[in-house]
Design a protein around this motif. Structure first.
Motif, mmCIF file in Angstrom:
data_model
loop_
_atom_site.group_PDB
_atom_site.id
_atom_site.type_symbol
_atom_site.label_atom_id
_atom_site.label_comp_id
_atom_site.label_asym_id
_atom_site.label_seq_id
_atom_site.Cartn_x
_atom_site.Cartn_y
_atom_site.Cartn_z
ATOM 1 N N GLN A 1 -11.636 -9.704 -5.529
ATOM 2 C CA GLN A 1 -11.136 -10.441 -6.688
ATOM 3 C C GLN A 1 -9.763 -9.936 -7.112
ATOM 4 O OE1 GLN A 1 -13.363 -13.322 -7.061
ATOM 5 N NE2 GLN A 1 -13.038 -12.870 -9.212
ATOM 6 N N LEU A 2 -9.601 -8.609 -7.150
ATOM 7 C CA LEU A 2 -8.370 -8.021 -7.665
ATOM 8 C C LEU A 2 -7.227 -8.110 -6.660
ATOM 9 C CD1 LEU A 2 -10.124 -4.907 -9.224
ATOM 10 C CD2 LEU A 2 -9.075 -6.785 -10.503
ATOM 11 N N ALA A 3 -7.539 -7.918 -5.385
ATOM 12 C CA ALA A 3 -6.492 -7.949 -4.358
ATOM 13 C C ALA A 3 -5.967 -9.356 -4.118
ATOM 14 C CB ALA A 3 -7.018 -7.357 -3.055
ATOM 15 N N ALA A 4 -6.604 -10.366 -4.687
ATOM 16 C CA ALA A 4 -6.140 -11.746 -4.519
ATOM 17 C C ALA A 4 -5.073 -12.118 -5.535
ATOM 18 C CB ALA A 4 -7.329 -12.704 -4.626
ATOM 19 N N MET A 5 -4.751 -11.240 -6.464
ATOM 20 C CA MET A 5 -3.727 -11.553 -7.453
ATOM 21 C C MET A 5 -2.356 -11.639 -6.784
ATOM 22 S SD MET A 5 -4.905 -9.425 -10.825
ATOM 23 C CE MET A 5 -6.605 -9.457 -11.389
ATOM 24 N N PRO A 6 -1.401 -12.294 -7.412
ATOM 25 C CA PRO A 6 -0.114 -12.555 -6.751
ATOM 26 C C PRO A 6 0.626 -11.297 -6.310
ATOM 27 C CG PRO A 6 -0.347 -13.892 -8.725
ATOM 28 C CD PRO A 6 -1.478 -12.937 -8.730
ATOM 29 N N GLU A 7 0.711 -10.285 -7.173
ATOM 30 C CA GLU A 7 1.436 -9.064 -6.826
ATOM 31 C C GLU A 7 0.505 -7.870 -7.020
ATOM 32 O OE1 GLU A 7 5.632 -6.709 -7.829
ATOM 33 O OE2 GLU A 7 5.182 -8.642 -8.769
ATOM 34 N N VAL A 8 0.215 -7.191 -5.931
ATOM 35 C CA VAL A 8 -0.764 -6.099 -5.946
ATOM 36 C C VAL A 8 -0.166 -4.884 -5.234
ATOM 37 C CG1 VAL A 8 -3.080 -5.354 -5.262
ATOM 38 C CG2 VAL A 8 -2.668 -7.750 -5.893
ATOM 39 N N MET A 9 -0.265 -3.720 -5.877
ATOM 40 C CA MET A 9 0.108 -2.468 -5.220
ATOM 41 C C MET A 9 -1.120 -1.559 -5.209
ATOM 42 S SD MET A 9 3.321 0.142 -5.776
ATOM 43 C CE MET A 9 2.780 1.021 -7.231
ATOM 44 N N VAL A 10 -1.493 -1.113 -4.021
ATOM 45 C CA VAL A 10 -2.678 -0.277 -3.839
ATOM 46 C C VAL A 10 -2.200 1.142 -3.531
ATOM 47 C CG1 VAL A 10 -4.867 -0.032 -2.614
ATOM 48 C CG2 VAL A 10 -3.819 -2.287 -2.852
ATOM 49 N N THR A 11 -2.754 2.128 -4.219
ATOM 50 C CA THR A 11 -2.306 3.514 -4.032
ATOM 51 C C THR A 11 -3.488 4.427 -3.782
ATOM 52 O OG1 THR A 11 -2.409 4.066 -6.390
ATOM 53 C CG2 THR A 11 -0.343 3.141 -5.568
ATOM 54 N N GLU B 1 0.539 10.356 -7.455
ATOM 55 C CA GLU B 1 0.030 8.988 -7.595
ATOM 56 C C GLU B 1 0.109 8.529 -9.039
ATOM 57 O OE1 GLU B 1 -3.964 6.346 -6.471
ATOM 58 O OE2 GLU B 1 -4.031 8.538 -6.417
ATOM 59 N N ALA B 2 -0.277 9.393 -9.973
ATOM 60 C CA ALA B 2 -0.226 9.030 -11.392
ATOM 61 C C ALA B 2 1.211 8.791 -11.845
ATOM 62 C CB ALA B 2 -0.871 10.134 -12.236
ATOM 63 N N ASP B 3 2.144 9.612 -11.369
ATOM 64 C CA ASP B 3 3.550 9.426 -11.739
ATOM 65 C C ASP B 3 4.073 8.078 -11.249
ATOM 66 O OD1 ASP B 3 3.559 11.875 -12.941
ATOM 67 O OD2 ASP B 3 4.511 12.934 -11.273
ATOM 68 N N VAL B 4 3.733 7.725 -10.013
ATOM 69 C CA VAL B 4 4.194 6.449 -9.454
ATOM 70 C C VAL B 4 3.583 5.277 -10.221
ATOM 71 C CG1 VAL B 4 4.011 4.941 -7.432
ATOM 72 C CG2 VAL B 4 4.717 7.328 -7.160
ATOM 73 N N LEU B 5 2.295 5.346 -10.494
ATOM 74 C CA LEU B 5 1.636 4.257 -11.214
ATOM 75 C C LEU B 5 2.205 4.103 -12.624
ATOM 76 C CD1 LEU B 5 -2.029 4.926 -10.066
ATOM 77 C CD2 LEU B 5 -0.630 2.952 -9.448
ATOM 78 N N ALA B 6 2.449 5.223 -13.297
ATOM 79 C CA ALA B 6 3.017 5.148 -14.645
ATOM 80 C C ALA B 6 4.419 4.546 -14.611
ATOM 81 C CB ALA B 6 3.042 6.545 -15.268
ATOM 82 N N LEU B 7 5.219 4.954 -13.628
ATOM 83 C CA LEU B 7 6.573 4.407 -13.517
ATOM 84 C C LEU B 7 6.533 2.908 -13.220
ATOM 85 C CD1 LEU B 7 9.617 5.010 -13.478
ATOM 86 C CD2 LEU B 7 9.397 5.460 -11.030
ATOM 87 N N ARG B 8 5.600 2.501 -12.366
ATOM 88 C CA ARG B 8 5.476 1.073 -12.052
ATOM 89 C C ARG B 8 5.086 0.283 -13.291
ATOM 90 N NH1 ARG B 8 6.492 -3.241 -10.746
ATOM 91 N NH2 ARG B 8 5.724 -4.504 -9.022
ATOM 92 N N PHE C 1 0.865 -1.179 0.000
ATOM 93 C CA PHE C 1 0.000 0.000 0.000
ATOM 94 C C PHE C 1 0.903 1.232 0.000
ATOM 95 C CE2 PHE C 1 -2.717 -3.308 1.376
ATOM 96 C CZ PHE C 1 -4.038 -2.910 1.179
ATOM 97 N N LEU C 2 0.549 2.219 -0.809
ATOM 98 C CA LEU C 2 1.382 3.415 -0.925
ATOM 99 C C LEU C 2 0.488 4.650 -0.932
ATOM 100 C CD1 LEU C 2 4.223 4.573 -1.302
ATOM 101 C CD2 LEU C 2 3.935 4.308 -3.769
ATOM 102 N N THR C 3 0.763 5.581 -0.022
ATOM 103 C CA THR C 3 0.002 6.830 0.062
ATOM 104 C C THR C 3 0.856 7.972 -0.470
ATOM 105 O OG1 THR C 3 -1.199 6.041 2.001
ATOM 106 C CG2 THR C 3 -1.214 8.408 1.600
ATOM 107 N N LEU C 4 0.325 8.727 -1.426
ATOM 108 C CA LEU C 4 1.005 9.885 -2.005
ATOM 109 C C LEU C 4 0.299 11.161 -1.576
ATOM 110 C CD1 LEU C 4 3.342 8.742 -3.652
ATOM 111 C CD2 LEU C 4 1.326 7.328 -4.068
ATOM 112 N N ASP C 5 0.972 12.274 -1.765
ATOM 113 C CA ASP C 5 0.373 13.542 -1.341
ATOM 114 C C ASP C 5 -0.717 14.013 -2.300
ATOM 115 O OD1 ASP C 5 1.933 13.771 0.933
ATOM 116 O OD2 ASP C 5 3.558 14.783 -0.119
ATOM 117 N N THR C 6 -0.485 13.886 -3.603
ATOM 118 C CA THR C 6 -1.423 14.420 -4.592
ATOM 119 C C THR C 6 -1.733 13.361 -5.646
ATOM 120 O OG1 THR C 6 0.335 15.262 -6.036
ATOM 121 C CG2 THR C 6 -0.452 16.736 -4.280
#
Length: 974
Positions: A623-633, A328-335, A319-324
């Motif tokens: 359903q989605l959080a049961a996948m093997p590798e999950v990052m929640v933002t 969040e969009a920058d982190v998700l795009a980089l991931r 789980f990752l909390t961003l300020d804005t």
């Protein structure tokens, strides 16, 4: 035994389904083609087709027929064994329905703006779909508003009468029924067909939870067929009896349990699809089961520990909390970008937040990655959509220069020229005409003006004006909607035409162009019997409808990355799943604002309450959080306001704490994604080391300046460099507000004409005469009504004060001698020329000079003048002393003054009497000569604001000098 199965959420639904069906065929490549599979969405159908290709190892096989549930049609039915029935009427198209509902709403309230009527029609359409989906009777709407409620709700019921009084007759006239009603009837008939003659081939319903009555009835009928199979997504067979009894609508299992109970099934009837394969990650499923358990049973968390909930449950979940939202969009795009470093690895961003999805898609373009956003992009955000909107904005009678420039600078604009020349003509017109205070003469005025400046451009603008006339001339009249659509299309095609290519070919090409022309043709066909409307109403209606048209490009997307909504993603597995926007009111979504029915009304009528949507969102999350590798933002702030973490996020944290873990440590991603995303935009050097110090050669350094520029030279030499050496001049703003400089020019002209007449020669009272002159001066700008409206009241107040002051000076013996006089003097043996324009020089009773400078804005302080930072008046006095304004005849300065002609009817005067004025003149002259000698040195740079304490209030060249950067660096250093 019923044919009801489930696939655990930690297994790929479509792959597991395909494997099971392929095993049932025992490898017969023809057997699959005998199957009919119903799936929740079209995307699930595409994913299942791809899964079959993987399972069959690309061998030759005829795939099953696949249909999205809720979109079945007669081609999928067999009515031969059913008694004769009338054919089911066709469904009314959504666009035609919306247009007819707009007509009904405006008939109820003709004062409603079209954009509001469009929104209400859309919400009425959604209500119709809900009513038919739930199998309710529209006539029951009569009784949902009790007598004791306010008049507002009774007015609402009056609008709702459209649905039960007016709408059925309209549908009968159209020969159609509502789409949701038609789907329900088709499903009902399909069920009757199966009951009358059970199919001999396999029928499978997979991936649906049975939340809608018609779909649920169809699933139940399939489950009872001899070769029927229903595969539920993620049905939890491990729920304990106590939890099952407490399940409510907000629970992820509610809709499936409700479907079972409603159709006479029990949880024990649900078997595991492919019995030999169980759950792959049972600990993760236990974590999610505990986190999402009913509120009444959360006392069970007291029994949790690290044995009942092992650390393996948290492996791969972060789980990752961003300020804005931007962070969040920058982190998700980089991931997502990182995923591509591993061959064949797949990933998806799953979010209900369309704004976040658009941000991530845009950020990925920095790496030239086009990602498939399943929701598509509204047509108004594509070039063809914005071009059509710009056409209407420029057609308004009071259109602004910004509207004209937005149209003519659009990539699709040409108006009969090559696009390059269109842009060039536009830029020339912009500088000559459309910068400054807004003009009110439209295309015709622009054409007339440019004919005088450049004939070719004027003739081109005249042609544009003529093409706009059919749309503009009847703008305020009411005309048929179809006529306006045709005029709009015709004008757009003309504005896109080039000498080499027809406008239609340029506009309607590509996926967005095809979508636009298909929509426009459908809109024109759906607009029959619509009331006539004005141009403004047409523009509002067009804008509202255009945003509802999605464009989904079919090609060019990356094959391993996706952006999906939760419903589409829950049946597909990815190597990495990113759940973005995990804030309350996004996961789950906030209840939509319903303009028609309150919560009690919905309950009484039988419509689902928001809790059902919460339960479906919870099921998607599980359903989605049961996948093997999950990052929640999530972002702490959304839209400038603090955002609350989603209840699902908080429930997972609560369970991990109850089990004895620290979620802040366990849920933190292993890699510093936030820091890496920030580093992408961080320059190698934060700020320049120093302000710019250009060193132009002496041959191009200025040899002449005005008295008003000497203070600038002293306080900001870089501005002199930019203006006189680089020859850069600030452009006026487009559609600028009435500026103080405009007022200053008017005042100077009016006072010049008034003072030249002298008070003793005036045939009318001085105040009356000054106002007459002001009327004449202001009338020169009659094409700019803002000037008079904004500044005339101020001039009237000024005139009263000025006349009183002028009469007083006349009585004291002062006489105007020079008015708006120009002069030049040489400095340092002719090396440098100082030029100046004096507003006014009066002769005192003793014959000396009283030098006056009018100021309609802020005047310098005495301290600035006497310190030499604002040497304008002392230098004008020096010029008068040298005879610059009187053909060599010297005028001895007795005093000089700024007259502040403010709106407050006051005059603030900075002046110096004869006993000190010569010292001030000498000091200013010495300062000027020092500057001239200093900048004759080729090693003397033109620095930007060398002394911050003397920085100018207005600096037109601050951006060119990048002052914001090095000034910030100077502040950080201090």
């Amino acid at each position: 035994m019923s044919g009801i199965f489930t696939i655990p959420p930690d297994r790929c639904f479509v792959t597991t389904l395909a494997q099971g069906l392929w095993e049932q065929t025992e490898g017969d490549p023809l057997a699959l083609s005998q199957m009919m599979i119903y799936l929740p969405t079209r995307r699930a159908g595409r994913a299942l087709r791809e899964a079959f290709l993987r399972v069959t190892e690309a061998g030759a096989a005829l795939l099953p027929r696949m249909r999205p549930l809720g979109d079945v049609d007669e081609e999928d039915l067999d009515f031969t064994s059913v008694q004769e029935q009338d054919d089911i009427p066709p469904a009314i198209t959504p666009l035609r329905r919306q247009m007819l509902l707009i007509r009904c709403i405006l008939a109820k309230d003709p004062t409603l703006p079209y954009e509001q009527a469009t929104g209400l029609a859309q919400s009425l359409g959604l209500l119709l779909d809900q009513v038919h989906t739930e199998g309710l009777d529209l006539s029951a709407l009569h009784h949902i508003v009790p007598d004791y409620l306010s008049d507002h709700w009774k007015e609402t019921l009056d609008f709702l009468s459209i649905l039960f009084d007016t709408w059925p007759a309209i549908l009968e006239e159209e020969g159609c029924i509502d789409p949701a009603q038609r789907r329900a009837l088709i499903m009902k008939r399909q069920v009757e067909t199966w009951q009358a003659m059970p199919p001999e081939t396999p029928i499978i319903a997979a991936g649906s939870t049975g939340s809608h009555p018609a779909v649920g009835a169809m699933m139940a009928a399939i489950a009872r067929l001899e070769q029927g199979e229903v595969i539920l997504p993620g049905f939890d067979r491990a729920l304990d009896p106590e939890t099952r009894e407490e399940i409510e609508e907000t629970h992820p299992q509610f809709t499936m349990h409700h479907w079972l109970a409603q159709n006479g099934f029990t949880p024990a009837d649900v078997r595991l699809w492919q019995d030999e394969e169980g759950e792959q990650n049972p600990h993760r499923l236990s974590l999610l089961r505990e986190a999402l358990r009913p509120a009444n049973t959360t006392d069970q968390w007291l029994h949790l520990d690290q044995n009942t909930l092992p650390k393996d449950a948290l492996k791969g979940l972060s789980f990752l909390t961003l300020d804005t939202v931007r962070q969040e969009a920058d982190v998700l795009a980089l991931r997502l970008r990182e995923i591509l470093e591993t061959p064949h690895k797949t990933a998806a961003l799953v979010t209900p937040d369309r704004a976040l999805a658009a941000r991530v898609a845009a950020t990925l373009k920095r790496w030239d990655i086009d990602v498939n956003d399943s929701a598509g992009t509204p047509l108004d955000q594509w070039p063809v959509g914005s071009f059509l909107s710009n056409i209407l904005a420029a057609a308004e009678p009071d259109a602004s220069a910004i509207a004209y420039l937005s149209l003519l600078k659009h990539p699709l604009a040409a108006a009969g020229l090559d696009p390059i020349w269109c842009r060039r003509y536009t830029r020339l017109t912009e500088r000559a005409l459309w910068r400054g205070v807004r003009r009110a003469d439209g295309w015709d005025g622009a054409a007339a003006h440019m004919k005088q400046e450049q004939l070719d451009i004027g003739l081109w603008l005249e042609k544009i004006a003529n093409h706009f006339k059919p749309l503009q001339e009847n703008w305020r009249d009411k005309r048929p909607l179809t006529e306006r659509i045709e005029a709009h299309i015709s004008l757009a095609q003309h504005m896109a035409t080039t000498p080499q290519q027809d406008g239609a070919d340029r506009l309607w090409r590509g996926e967005a162009g095809e979508a636009a022309v298909i929509w426009l043709e459908a809109w024109r066909a759906a607009s029959a019997q619509m009331p006539d409307l004005t141009g403004g109403d047409y523009a509002a209606l067009f804008t509202a409808l255009l945003h509802q048209v999605p464009v989904r490009p079919r090609y060019g997307h990356h094959p391993r990355l996706n952006i999906l909504g939760p419903l589409e993603a829950r049946l597909i597995h990815f190597d990495v799943c990113l759940l973005g926007g995990m804030s309350e009111d996004i996961w789950p979504p906030a209840p939509a604002i319903d303009p028609w029915l309150s919560r009690p009304m919905k309950r009484d009528f039988g419509l689902p309450l928001p809790e059902r949507r919460v339960g479906l969102s919870a099921h998607d999350f599980a359903q989605l959080a049961a996948m093997p590798e999950v990052m929640v933002t999530r972002a702490r702030r959304v839209g400038g306001s603090p955002a609350v973490p989603s209840r699902f996020w908080l429930q997972v944290e609560a369970v991990t704490r109850a089990a004895g873990y620290d979620p802040n440590q366990l849920f933190t991603p292993d890699l510093p994604w936030h820091e890496w995303a920030q580093a992408l935009d961080r320059p190698a050097q934060e700020f320049p080391m120093a302000p710019p110090e250009p060193l132009p050669p002496p041959s191009i350094r200025p040899r002449q300046l005005s008295v008003t520029e000497i203070g600038t030279w002293y306080r900001n030499p870089y501005a002199i460099y930019a203006k006189h050496i680089l020859k850069l001049k600030k452009l006026d703003l487009i559609d600028a507000d009435v500026a103080a400089s405009d007022y200053g020019n008017l005042i100077h002209k009016a006072l010049e004409l008034f003072v030249r007449e002298e008070i003793k020669a005036k045939a009318v009272p001085p105040l009356e005469r000054l106002l007459e002159i002001g009327e004449t001066v202001f009338s020169a700008l009659a094409d700019r009504p803002q000037v008079r409206a904004f500044w005339w009241p101020r001039f009237e107040r000024l005139a009263d004060w000025f006349v009183v002051h002028e009469v007083q000076r006349y009585e004291e013996g002062y006489r105007p001698h020079i008015i708006e006089g120009d002069g030049v003097i040489k400095v340092i043996d002719g090396v440098f020329s100082l030029r100046g324009r004096v507003d006014r020089i009066d002769l005192t009773p003793e014959g000396d000079a009283s030098i006056i400078d009018y100021k309609t804005g802020t005047i310098p302080t005495k301290k600035q003048v006497f310190a030499g930072h604002e040497p304008q008046l002392p230098l004008l006095a020096r010029m008068a002393l040298d005879g610059a304004f009187t053909d060599g005849k010297k005028l001895v300065p007795a005093d000089f003054a700024y007259w502040a002609l403010s709106e407050k009817n006051e005059s603030k005067i900075v002046q110096s009497r004869s006993n000190t004025i010569l010292k001030q003149v000498e000091k200013a002259s010495e300062g000027l000569e020092t500057l001239v000698r200093l900048y004759q040195n080729p090693r003397m740079p033109y620095r930007a604001e060398p002394n911050p304490r003397l920085a100018m209030k207005y600096n037109d060249y601050a951006h060119l000098a990048r002052a914001a950067e090095w000034l910030r660096g100077r502040e950080d250093a201090s």
